[in-house]
Design a protein around this motif. Structure first.
Motif, PDB file in Angstrom:
ATOM      1  N   HIS A 126      31.338  29.086  39.737  1.00 28.22           N
ATOM      2  CA  HIS A 126      32.018  30.014  40.476  1.00 28.22           C
ATOM      3  C   HIS A 126      30.748  30.456  41.817  1.00 28.22           C
ATOM      4  O   HIS A 126      30.831  31.378  42.014  1.00 28.22           O
ATOM      5  N   PRO A 127      30.140  29.599  42.450  1.00 25.70           N
ATOM      6  CA  PRO A 127      29.553  29.683  43.764  1.00 25.70           C
ATOM      7  C   PRO A 127      30.219  30.459  44.749  1.00 25.70           C
ATOM      8  O   PRO A 127      31.216  29.621  45.181  1.00 25.70           O
ATOM      9  N   MET A 128      30.230  31.549  45.293  1.00 25.79           N
ATOM     10  CA  MET A 128      31.040  32.127  46.324  1.00 25.79           C
ATOM     11  C   MET A 128      30.312  32.445  47.553  1.00 25.79           C
ATOM     12  O   MET A 128      29.308  32.550  47.512  1.00 25.79           O
ATOM     13  N   ALA A 129      31.168  32.378  48.633  1.00 24.28           N
ATOM     14  CA  ALA A 129      30.602  32.819  49.884  1.00 24.28           C
ATOM     15  C   ALA A 129      30.762  34.191  50.311  1.00 24.28           C
ATOM     16  O   ALA A 129      32.041  34.713  50.108  1.00 24.28           O
ATOM     17  N   GLY A 130      30.036  34.787  50.733  1.00 30.38           N
ATOM     18  CA  GLY A 130      30.226  36.411  51.054  1.00 30.38           C
ATOM     19  C   GLY A 130      29.041  37.179  50.492  1.00 30.38           C
ATOM     20  O   GLY A 130      27.958  36.633  50.052  1.00 30.38           O
TER      21      GLY A 130
ATOM     22  N   VAL B  77      38.913  31.643  43.087  1.00 29.93           N
ATOM     23  CA  VAL B  77      38.293  33.064  43.074  1.00 29.93           C
ATOM     24  C   VAL B  77      38.125  33.722  44.544  1.00 29.93           C
ATOM     25  O   VAL B  77      37.899  33.029  45.434  1.00 29.93           O
ATOM     26  N   ILE B  78      38.851  34.759  44.547  1.00 34.95           N
ATOM     27  CA  ILE B  78      38.877  35.506  45.882  1.00 34.95           C
ATOM     28  C   ILE B  78      39.049  37.189  45.446  1.00 34.95           C
ATOM     29  O   ILE B  78      39.842  37.438  44.735  1.00 34.95           O
TER      30      ILE B  78
ATOM     31  N   PHE C 257      34.253  41.423  50.925  1.00 32.58           N
ATOM     32  CA  PHE C 257      35.302  40.133  50.057  1.00 32.58           C
ATOM     33  C   PHE C 257      34.180  38.956  50.065  1.00 32.58           C
ATOM     34  O   PHE C 257      33.427  38.579  50.998  1.00 32.58           O
ATOM     35  N   SER C 258      34.502  38.153  49.124  1.00 31.69           N
ATOM     36  CA  SER C 258      33.994  37.167  48.963  1.00 31.69           C
ATOM     37  C   SER C 258      35.075  35.875  48.349  1.00 31.69           C
ATOM     38  O   SER C 258      36.121  36.373  47.533  1.00 31.69           O
ATOM     39  N   THR C 259      34.661  34.766  48.524  1.00 29.80           N
ATOM     40  CA  THR C 259      35.576  33.690  48.040  1.00 29.80           C
ATOM     41  C   THR C 259      34.846  32.281  47.787  1.00 29.80           C
ATOM     42  O   THR C 259      33.984  32.257  47.879  1.00 29.80           O
TER      43      THR C 259
END
Length: 389
Positions: free
Chosen positions: A79-83, A159-160, A247-249
Motif C-alpha cells: 500500500h504505497p500511498m500518494a499524499g 486505499v483512500i 487525505f491520502s490514496t
C-alpha cells in the motif's frame, strides 16, 4: 500509460515513477498512517488534484510466468500511498467531501494473486499460492492464466482516507496490538524498517514509525476500504480527525468483486483525480463516525445477467448461529465447485470470484439459526454459457 489527457490542466499532478518502489521516491507519499506525516500538497475547498501511486505490491511483482515473486513477497511494503493532501479550512469534527473524478491504470499491467498463506478464507486450499497477470485493455482485462474470461473495469482506489488524530491512533494500537501475536492483525514493531513516511528521517522518522499504523485494515479514517463501487463518479464523506484532513490514496484496483475474497482485486499502479470540499461540523450534525459513500453512477452495465449461489451458516453436521461469514464462504465454495464443471481450476475460479464484479449480499440474518448470503456471478464475463441446461 495513464489515459488521462496530458493537456495543460490547471490541476496539480504528482507523478509516480513506474517500477520504482516507494522508498526510492519517498517524497510522493507514505505506507503507514500517522498524523505527523508532512503534507505533499496544500489546497482549498473546491480544488482538484491528480495523484499517481504504485500498486499495492510496491513493484515487487513481475510480468513473468514464474511465481517466485509471490513466494518472496514482503507484506510490510504493501500500500504505497500518494499524499497527504492538506485542505485549508478543514478542522476536526468536519466532514471532508472527496469526489472521485476518475481512476485509470498507469502501466497497463495488473495482478491478482493468491499469496501463499494470505489467500483469504480459503487460503488453506491453496498453500502454494497462484499468480495471475492481467493485461488492461481500456475497459476490459484479460489474463493468459485464466483464458475465456473478460473482466470489465470498475476502477477505484482500494486505499483512500484521512489521517487519524494521535488519540485515535493510540486507540487503534491498543485494540489491535493484542491480536498481533496470533496473526490476527498486521505487526508494527518488526515492520518498522519498511515504513516510508515521506520526508521524515532520523529521530523524527523513528518517533513516528514506532507508533504508525499499518494500512492493512479499514478503520474510522477510511483506509483499505476495498469497495468496488467507490469508482469514478463516487463521492465519499470522511470524518475529520486532524487539521486539514490530510487525505491520502493508493492501492488502485482495475476491478474487484464484493469481498475481494482472495485478498486481491485486479491490482494496478494507477492515477486518481479528486476534488475536495467540506461540511462544517458534519460529524456531530449527522452522527458520522466512519466514512459514508455515494456510489458511482457509471458502473458497467452487465445486463443484470447473474447466476446466484446461496450460502448458509450450516453445512452437513456443522452449525453456527447467524454467522454471515460462514454463509459467505459456503457460497464461494459452491461457486468454485460449479465453475469447475466448466473447466476452471479451483485457483482460477477463486480468482474470478475475487476480481470480477461479483455481488455478495446478506439474504437473511434474522431467521434463527441460519444466516443466508448470496453470491452473484456475472454471466457475460465468460466466453461460454455457464447456465445449467
Amino acid at each position: 500509460m495513464s489515459r488521462f489527457p496530458d493537456r495543460d490542466l490547471a490541476v496539480p499532478r504528482y507523478r509516480c515513477e513506474v517500477g520504482v518502489p516507494l522508498a526510492g521516491q519517498k517524497e510522493l507519499g507514505h505506507n503507514r498512517w500517522h498524523p505527523d506525516i508532512p503534507p505533499l500538497h496544500e489546497l482549498g475547498p473546491g480544488d482538484e488534484i491528480i495523484l499517481e501511486a504504485g500498486g499495492y505490491d510496491d513493484y515487487q511483482l513481475k510480468d513473468v510466468d514464474d511465481d517466485q515473486d509471490i513466494r518472496d513477497f514482503d507484506l510490510t511494503r504493501t500500500h504505497p500511498m500518494a499524499g497527504p493532501v492538506k485542505v485549508d479550512g478543514v478542522e476536526p469534527g468536519d466532514l471532508l467531501v472527496v469526489d472521485v473524478l476518475d481512476v485509470q491504470p498507469l502501466s497497463g499491467i495488473g495482478y491478482s494473486n493468491i499469496l501463499p498463506g494470505m489467500g483469504g478464507p480459503l487460503a488453506s486450499w491453496f498453500p502454494e499460492g497462484y499468480k495471475t497477470i492481467w493485461d488492461l485493455h481500456g475497459l476490459f482485462a484479460t489474463s493468459r492464466q485464466i483464458p475465456g474470461v473478460e473482466i470489465p473495469a470498475i476502477s477505484h482506489p482500494g486505499v483512500i482516507g484521512v489521517a487519524p488524530s494521535m488519540e485515535l491512533l493510540e486507540t487503534w494500537n491498543a485494540r489491535e496490538d493484542p491480536l498481533i501475536a496470533d496473526g490476527y492483525a498486521a505487526p508494527r514493531a518488526d515492520a518498522m524498517s519498511t515504513a516510508v513516511l515521506r520526508t521524515l528521517q532520523g529521530e523524527e522518522w523513528e518517533r513516528v514509525a514506532a507508533t504508525a499504523a499499518r494500512t492493512v485494515p479499514p478503520r474510522e479514517n477510511g483506509g483499505n476500504l476495498d469497495i468496488k463501487n467507490l469508482s469514478r463518479g463516487s463521492r465519499v464523506y470522511f470524518p475529520v480527525f486532524v487539521g486539514g484532513g490530510m487525505f491520502s490514496t493508493g492501492d488502485f484496483h482495475f476491478a474487484e468483486g464484493d469481498g475481494e475474497i482472495t485478498w486481491n482485486a485486479i491490482e494496478m499502479d494507477g492515477v486518481g483525480w479528486y476534488r475536495f470540499n467540506v461540511v462544517k461540523d458534519g460529524m456531530a450534525r449527522y452522527g458520522v463516525r466512519t466514512p459514508m459513500l455515494r456510489p458511482s453512477p457509471v458502473d458497467p452495465n452487465l445486463g443484470a445477467r447473474y447466476l446466484s449461489f446461496t450460502g448458509l451458516s450450516a453445512k452437513g453436521t456443522e452449525q453456527k448461529y447467524i454467522d454471515a461469514t460462514m454463509a459467505a464462504v459456503d457460497a464461494v465454495e459452491q461457486a468454485i465447485a460449479y465453475l469447475g464443471k466448466f473447466g476452471y481450476s479451483p485457483e482460477q475460479a477463486y480468482t474470478i470470484i475475487s476480481v470480477a464484479p461479483c455481488e455478495m449480499h446478506i439474504g437473511g440474518i434474522v431467521d434463527i439459526p441460519n444466516a443466508a448470503v448470496t453470491l452473484k456471478v456475472p454471466l457475460d464475463i465468460f466466453d461460454k454459457d455457464i447456465l445449467p441446461t
